[in-house]
Write an enzyme that holds these catalytic residues in place. Structure first.
Site, PDB file in Angstrom:
ATOM      1  N   GLU A 163       0.787  -1.252  -0.163  1.00 20.85           N
ATOM      2  CA  GLU A 163       0.033  -0.132  -0.025  1.00 20.85           C
ATOM      3  C   GLU A 163       1.086   1.287  -0.071  1.00 20.85           C
ATOM      4  O   GLU A 163       2.044   1.110   0.265  1.00 20.85           O
ATOM      5  CB  GLU A 163      -0.940   0.005   0.984  1.00 20.85           C
ATOM      6  N   GLU A 399       8.800  -7.934  -4.656  1.00 22.99           N
ATOM      7  CA  GLU A 399       8.738  -9.248  -3.735  1.00 22.99           C
ATOM      8  C   GLU A 399       9.666  -9.148  -2.697  1.00 22.99           C
ATOM      9  O   GLU A 399      10.420 -10.285  -2.190  1.00 22.99           O
ATOM     10  CB  GLU A 399       8.796 -10.439  -4.788  1.00 22.99           C
ATOM     11  N   GLU A 403      17.487  -5.618   0.911  1.00 25.74           N
ATOM     12  CA  GLU A 403      17.859  -5.240   2.237  1.00 25.74           C
ATOM     13  C   GLU A 403      16.952  -6.274   2.987  1.00 25.74           C
ATOM     14  O   GLU A 403      17.208  -6.688   4.016  1.00 25.74           O
ATOM     15  CB  GLU A 403      17.432  -3.687   2.298  1.00 25.74           C
TER      16      GLU A 403
HETATM   17  C1  LIG Z   1       7.075  -2.582 -10.958  1.00 25.96           C
HETATM   18  C2  LIG Z   1       6.746  -2.988  -9.370  1.00 25.96           C
HETATM   19  C3  LIG Z   1       5.731  -3.830  -9.329  1.00 25.96           C
HETATM   20  C4  LIG Z   1       5.313  -4.400  -8.045  1.00 25.96           C
HETATM   21  N1  LIG Z   1       4.300  -5.359  -7.729  1.00 25.96           N
HETATM   22  C5  LIG Z   1       3.774  -5.703  -6.853  1.00 25.96           C
HETATM   23  C6  LIG Z   1       2.672  -6.589  -6.731  1.00 25.96           C
HETATM   24  O1  LIG Z   1       2.374  -7.358  -7.625  1.00 25.96           O
HETATM   25  N2  LIG Z   1       2.206  -6.823  -5.269  1.00 25.96           N
HETATM   26  C7  LIG Z   1       2.574  -6.312  -4.155  1.00 25.96           C
HETATM   27  O2  LIG Z   1       2.086  -6.376  -3.266  1.00 25.96           O
HETATM   28  N3  LIG Z   1       3.574  -5.383  -4.368  1.00 25.96           N
HETATM   29  C8  LIG Z   1       4.350  -5.177  -5.688  1.00 25.96           C
HETATM   30  N4  LIG Z   1       5.401  -4.109  -5.734  1.00 25.96           N
HETATM   31  C9  LIG Z   1       5.558  -3.525  -4.602  1.00 25.96           C
HETATM   32  C10 LIG Z   1       7.137  -3.869  -3.990  1.00 25.96           C
HETATM   33  O3  LIG Z   1       7.122  -5.112  -3.339  1.00 25.96           O
HETATM   34  C11 LIG Z   1       7.701  -2.611  -2.834  1.00 25.96           C
HETATM   35  O4  LIG Z   1       7.852  -1.613  -3.707  1.00 25.96           O
HETATM   36  C12 LIG Z   1       8.391  -3.213  -2.058  1.00 25.96           C
HETATM   37  O5  LIG Z   1       8.393  -4.353  -1.334  1.00 25.96           O
HETATM   38  C13 LIG Z   1       9.203  -2.275  -1.486  1.00 25.96           C
HETATM   39  O6  LIG Z   1       8.468  -1.262  -0.567  1.00 25.96           O
HETATM   40  P1  LIG Z   1       8.368   0.186  -0.758  1.00 25.96           P
HETATM   41  O7  LIG Z   1       8.493   0.647  -2.330  1.00 25.96           O
HETATM   42  O8  LIG Z   1       7.211   0.808  -0.191  1.00 25.96           O
HETATM   43  O9  LIG Z   1       9.731   0.488  -0.284  1.00 25.96           O
HETATM   44  P2  LIG Z   1       9.995   1.121   1.260  1.00 25.96           P
HETATM   45  O10 LIG Z   1       9.568  -0.455   2.251  1.00 25.96           O
HETATM   46  O11 LIG Z   1       9.677   2.189   1.928  1.00 25.96           O
HETATM   47  O12 LIG Z   1      11.781   0.971   1.334  1.00 25.96           O
HETATM   48  C14 LIG Z   1      12.322   1.998   1.209  1.00 25.96           C
HETATM   49  C15 LIG Z   1      13.835   1.700   1.192  1.00 25.96           C
HETATM   50  O13 LIG Z   1      14.097   1.251   2.646  1.00 25.96           O
HETATM   51  C16 LIG Z   1      14.638   0.115   2.736  1.00 25.96           C
HETATM   52  N5  LIG Z   1      14.254  -0.716   4.003  1.00 25.96           N
HETATM   53  C17 LIG Z   1      12.798  -0.736   4.312  1.00 25.96           C
HETATM   54  N6  LIG Z   1      12.828  -1.057   5.701  1.00 25.96           N
HETATM   55  C18 LIG Z   1      14.144  -1.414   5.915  1.00 25.96           C
HETATM   56  C19 LIG Z   1      14.855  -2.385   6.937  1.00 25.96           C
HETATM   57  N7  LIG Z   1      13.914  -2.478   8.161  1.00 25.96           N
HETATM   58  N8  LIG Z   1      15.944  -2.257   7.133  1.00 25.96           N
HETATM   59  C20 LIG Z   1      16.550  -1.937   6.044  1.00 25.96           C
HETATM   60  N9  LIG Z   1      16.383  -1.281   4.957  1.00 25.96           N
HETATM   61  C21 LIG Z   1      15.182  -1.197   5.060  1.00 25.96           C
HETATM   62  C22 LIG Z   1      14.052  -0.812   1.740  1.00 25.96           C
HETATM   63  O14 LIG Z   1      14.911  -1.809   1.366  1.00 25.96           O
HETATM   64  C23 LIG Z   1      14.247   0.148   0.463  1.00 25.96           C
HETATM   65  O15 LIG Z   1      15.727   0.298   0.051  1.00 25.96           O
HETATM   66  C24 LIG Z   1       5.842  -3.802  -6.844  1.00 25.96           C
HETATM   67  C25 LIG Z   1       6.479  -2.489  -6.989  1.00 25.96           C
HETATM   68  C26 LIG Z   1       6.998  -2.315  -8.355  1.00 25.96           C
HETATM   69  C27 LIG Z   1       7.866  -0.897  -8.305  1.00 25.96           C
END
Ligand SMILES: Cc1cc2nc3c(=O)[nH]c(=O)nc-3n(C[C@H](O)[C@H](O)[C@H](O)COP(=O)(O)OP(=O)(O)OC[C@H]3O[C@@H](n4cnc5c(N)ncnc54)[C@H](O)[C@@H]3O)c2cc1C
Length: 420
Positions: A163, A399, A403
């Site tokens: 989300e 997925e 990290e």
């Molecule tokens: C093209 C595309 C397709 C996708 N398809 C799907 C889908 O089909 N279904 C679905 O549910 N999601 C989907 N996603 C979402 C994707 O899984 C998320 O973008 C991903 O899990 C990261 O979440 P975020 O973007 O909110 O980043 P955040 O969680 O906000 O992370 C930002 C940065 O902080 C780092 N970070 C966060 N927490 C920690 C921690 N505890 N320790 C160290 N580093 C940390 C992360 O590694 C990252 O570098 C998709 C995304 C894209 C771009």
């Protein structure tokens, strides 16, 4: 006194004499495991050949168009892929699937992604995080009702937990499901849904009790035809532009109780196990992109001359190719290990995270170096190397980010050693 260690049996000194799968788990139930079988079975080789044929004869001409125009595959090719069983790779034959093992599954995804990573993405998400969890956690009624249309590709599927405010911290989702008569009512918003624009059936994570965090999350099977289901913005992305990744909105969507996947309180566990399956596919996708970039670079290095010689004759270039090939082979072995463990019904969550972490990093490094081998021609859109480079990046993010993969692997290591 302990007897001296026995010599290795003769057959092991020279490697396994025939195709056997030797599973060795040092440390009893340790997560460290070794599957020693480096040969593919005849049917796996045939699968590689036939998917490669389809990808080069049918997909190749579309790959650039999908990327440039950010459009999905035409319906006739989706149907053709259904005929070839690509939408039901691991579904049982009685539901119209190919019933393949997970190594074969990885081969299919690698070969598709080698030509069009965006198509590989649609196929891997549909198969491993939509169809597979329905087969694994669904009731017999759900399987009978839903799997035939998914396996044929009549309905494409997806999985959505992310989300706007809940990415890596998936337990903090706010999409809310409230009981209503003999069903549930869903309200909320999902972000970045792969197949969002083209799919018709989605597994949706929603909280039924925000106070319980992971214990209060359920997975619902939600169809696009349900009133209140709305597709939001289709994302304008750097890569994977042939997949209609979108927002999804749920406005008082009524979901019958027959559409809860597994037990209500098990939704988070189901989602995490689903991602374990999915990550093998993402790693195979990364491998396919890396292989495409490596093969393009090796071909170009043999053809392009500078200083009166093919550039591949300079160590500065051939060492890059050597590094690429070695890392790609290592990624492949990690992927096949995770896939073999899954097929043998053994724990593979950590191995799945390892193969995804490593293969996605390899894809990024290989694409960067391949582009360098092409020099200025790698930077323009006439050649596909810049597309491979753009497509590779996301494999380190979706997925579970790299990290997050390290958190999974690191936690397992700490847990294992704290038991000693
Ligand atoms: C093209 C595309 C397709 C996708 N398809 C799907 C889908 O089909 N279904 C679905 O549910 N999601 C989907 N996603 C979402 C994707 O899984 C998320 O973008 C991903 O899990 C990261 O979440 P975020 O973007 O909110 O980043 P955040 O969680 O906000 O992370 C930002 C940065 O902080 C780092 N970070 C966060 N927490 C920690 C921690 N505890 N320790 C160290 N580093 C940390 C992360 O590694 C990252 O570098 C998709 C995304 C894209 C771009």
């Amino acid at each position: 006194m302990e007897p001296p260690p026995a010599p290795l049996p003769a057959r092991m000194r020279f490697g396994p004499p025939k195709k056997i799968s030797l599973l060795d788990r040092p440390g009893g139930d340790s997560f460290i495991s070794i599957v020693m079988d480096f040969t593919l079975a005849r049917n796996q080789l045939m699968i590689r050949k036939s998917v490669r044929k389809f990808a080069t004869e049918t997909l190749e001409e579309w790959a650039n168009t999908l990327d440039r125009e950010s459009r999905p595959l035409p319906p006739e090719i989706v149907r053709e892929m259904g005929r070839l069983n690509m939408w039901g790779i691991q579904a049982p034959e009685k539901y119209g699937g190919a019933d393949l093992d997970t190594v074969s599954y990885a081969i299919v995804i690698e070969e598709l992604s080698r030509v069009s990573a965006a198509v590989g993405l649609g196929v891997t998400v549909h198969n491993s995080v939509c169809l597979a969890p329905i087969l694994k956690f669904g009731t017999p009624e759900q399987v009978e009702r839903l799997v035939p249309d998914l396996a044929s590709g009549k309905k494409l599927g997806g999985f959505t937990i992310t989300e706007p405010q809940a990415g890596s911290d998936a337990a903090s989702i706010r999409t809310r499901a409230v009981p209503d008569g003999d069903g549930w009512v869903l309200n909320g918003q999902k972000a970045f849904v792969t197949n969002g624009g083209t799919g018709r059936l989605f597994l949706v994570g929603a909280t039924v009790d925000p106070g319980k965090k992971t214990g209060g999350i359920a997975v619902f099977i939600v169809e696009k035809s349900m009133p209140g289901f709305e597709v939001g913005k289709i994302e304008d992305m750097m890569g994977m532009r042939g997949n209609m990744v979108s927002e999804l909105f749920f406005n008082n969507v009524r979901v019958p109780k027959e559409n809860v996947l597994g037990r209500v309180e098990d939704g988070f566990r189901i989602s995490m196990q689903t991602l374990d399956m999915g990550r093998i596919g993402i790693a195979a996708q990364a491998l396919g992109i890396g292989m495409a970039a490596y093969e393009a670079a090796a071909t170009y290095a043999a053809e392009r001359t500078q200083f009166g010689k093919p550039i591949g004759s300079f160590q500065g270039v051939s060492f890059k190719l050597a590094q690429m090939r070695t890392e790609l082979d290592a990624a492949r072995l990690l992927i096949y290990r995770a896939a073999s463990l899954k097929d043998q019904g053994l724990p593979y969550s950590v191995e799945s995270a390892m193969c995804k972490l490593y293969a996605s990093g390899v894809a990024m490094r290989v694409c960067t170096e391949a582009l360098q081998v092409f020099g200025g021609y790698g930077y323009v859109k006439d050649l596909p190397v810049e597309r491979f480079f753009r497509d590779a990046k996301i494999t380190q993010i979706y997925e579970g980010t790299s990290e997050v993969m390290k958190i999974i692997i690191g936690n397992a290591i700490v847990k294992e050693f704290s038991k000693l």
